[in-house]
Design a protein around this motif. Structure first.
Motif, PDB file in Angstrom:
ATOM      1  N   GLU A 132     -42.129  95.758  35.979  1.00 56.60           N
ATOM      2  CA  GLU A 132     -42.868  94.550  35.918  1.00 56.60           C
ATOM      3  C   GLU A 132     -42.663  94.432  34.390  1.00 56.60           C
ATOM      4  OE1 GLU A 132     -46.450  92.976  34.096  1.00 56.60           O
ATOM      5  OE2 GLU A 132     -46.262  95.073  33.970  1.00 56.60           O
ATOM      6  N   THR A 133     -42.112  95.100  33.617  1.00 57.52           N
ATOM      7  CA  THR A 133     -41.712  94.958  32.265  1.00 57.52           C
ATOM      8  C   THR A 133     -40.569  93.832  31.973  1.00 57.52           C
ATOM      9  OG1 THR A 133     -39.980  96.428  32.176  1.00 57.52           O
ATOM     10  CG2 THR A 133     -41.763  97.387  31.505  1.00 57.52           C
ATOM     11  N   TYR A 134     -39.930  93.465  33.114  1.00 56.71           N
ATOM     12  CA  TYR A 134     -39.043  92.367  33.206  1.00 56.71           C
ATOM     13  C   TYR A 134     -39.854  91.228  32.665  1.00 56.71           C
ATOM     14  CZ  TYR A 134     -36.067  88.620  35.226  1.00 56.71           C
ATOM     15  OH  TYR A 134     -35.363  87.393  35.493  1.00 56.71           O
ATOM     16  N   TYR A 135     -40.774  90.863  33.322  1.00 49.02           N
ATOM     17  CA  TYR A 135     -41.809  89.776  33.044  1.00 49.02           C
ATOM     18  C   TYR A 135     -42.341  89.644  31.760  1.00 49.02           C
ATOM     19  CZ  TYR A 135     -41.087  89.238  37.968  1.00 49.02           C
ATOM     20  OH  TYR A 135     -40.370  89.118  39.313  1.00 49.02           O
ATOM     21  N   ARG A 136     -42.395  91.022  30.916  1.00 47.54           N
ATOM     22  CA  ARG A 136     -42.859  90.859  29.791  1.00 47.54           C
ATOM     23  C   ARG A 136     -42.023  90.789  28.592  1.00 47.54           C
ATOM     24  NH1 ARG A 136     -47.558  95.621  29.525  1.00 47.54           N
ATOM     25  NH2 ARG A 136     -48.423  95.363  31.900  1.00 47.54           N
ATOM     26  N   ILE A 137     -40.743  90.776  28.719  1.00 49.01           N
ATOM     27  CA  ILE A 137     -39.644  90.493  27.663  1.00 49.01           C
ATOM     28  C   ILE A 137     -39.079  89.134  27.894  1.00 49.01           C
ATOM     29  CG2 ILE A 137     -39.195  92.936  27.693  1.00 49.01           C
ATOM     30  CD1 ILE A 137     -36.668  92.272  29.512  1.00 49.01           C
ATOM     31  N   ASN A 138     -38.793  88.526  26.615  1.00 50.03           N
ATOM     32  CA  ASN A 138     -38.137  87.298  26.183  1.00 50.03           C
ATOM     33  C   ASN A 138     -36.614  87.425  26.931  1.00 50.03           C
ATOM     34  OD1 ASN A 138     -40.310  86.303  25.134  1.00 50.03           O
ATOM     35  ND2 ASN A 138     -39.918  86.957  23.238  1.00 50.03           N
ATOM     36  N   HIS A 139     -35.946  88.183  26.361  1.00 53.61           N
ATOM     37  CA  HIS A 139     -34.449  88.265  26.851  1.00 53.61           C
ATOM     38  C   HIS A 139     -34.524  89.295  28.135  1.00 53.61           C
ATOM     39  CE1 HIS A 139     -33.626  86.518  22.972  1.00 53.61           C
ATOM     40  NE2 HIS A 139     -34.400  87.496  22.498  1.00 53.61           N
TER      41      HIS A 139
END
Length: 174
Positions: free
Chosen positions: A31-38
């Motif tokens: 889910e961290t994929y959706y929290r990062i800009n890059h």
């Protein structure tokens, strides 16, 4: 080769810690994929972690269990290469979940074959989830109370812990 193990561990640990500190504990590491800009960072971290762990994990495997850690690494690579499991195409979602399942199943079978007592950490996991479930608001539904305990994230931490303990067993325990 311990340097590769440490690089692998520090990569996944640093990535997860930075995201958790900046935006709170995620439901899962994926889910961290959706929290990062890059967005490419997620793919890089998953692939780099797996690739740097594989040589030492193979070396610290019994001959009959080497295929299990290899399949675990393949699962992690699939997760890294198909990160958009919520909004992506159906094939990407399926691939992500298949990769996640492979990572869980094969890594823990590998741990069982090489350092079976490390699986007792799952008892700590269950106790943590039960403790936090009981601590959550009784006004929530059973499902919402369970989700609030972040069971997937903590299961992933147990997977990481058991795999790295198993890889490091010769350095730590012998």
């Amino acid at each position: 080769m311990i340097s590769l193990i440490l690089i692998s561990f520090l990569t996944i640990a640093t990535y997860t810690a930075i995201i958790s500190i900046n935006s709170g504990i995620p439901y899962s590491i994926s889910e961290t994929y959706y929290r990062i800009n890059h967005k490419k960072w997620f793919t890089f971290v998953m692939l780099f972690t797996a690739i740097t762990l594989l040589p030492e994990a193979l070396e610290n495997s019994s001959e009959n269990s080497q295929f299990l850690i290899f399949l675990s690494v393949v699962g992690m690579a699939i997760v890294g290469l198909s990160p958009n499991f919520i909004h992506g195409e159906k094939s990407e979602r399926i691939a992500h979940y298949v990769g996640s399942g492979m990572l869980l199943l094969f890594s823990q079978c590998w741990v069982w074959c090489n350092l079976s007592w490390a699986l007792t950490w799952w008892i700590v996991y269950v106790m943590w989830i039960v403790f936090n479930y009981n601590k959550s608001s009784t006004e929530l539904t059973i499902y919402d109370r369970l989700v609030s305990t972040k069971p997937v994230f903590y299961a992933e931490l147990i997977i990481i812990l058991t795999v790295y303990l198993t890889v490091l067993r010769d350095y730590i325990f012998y």
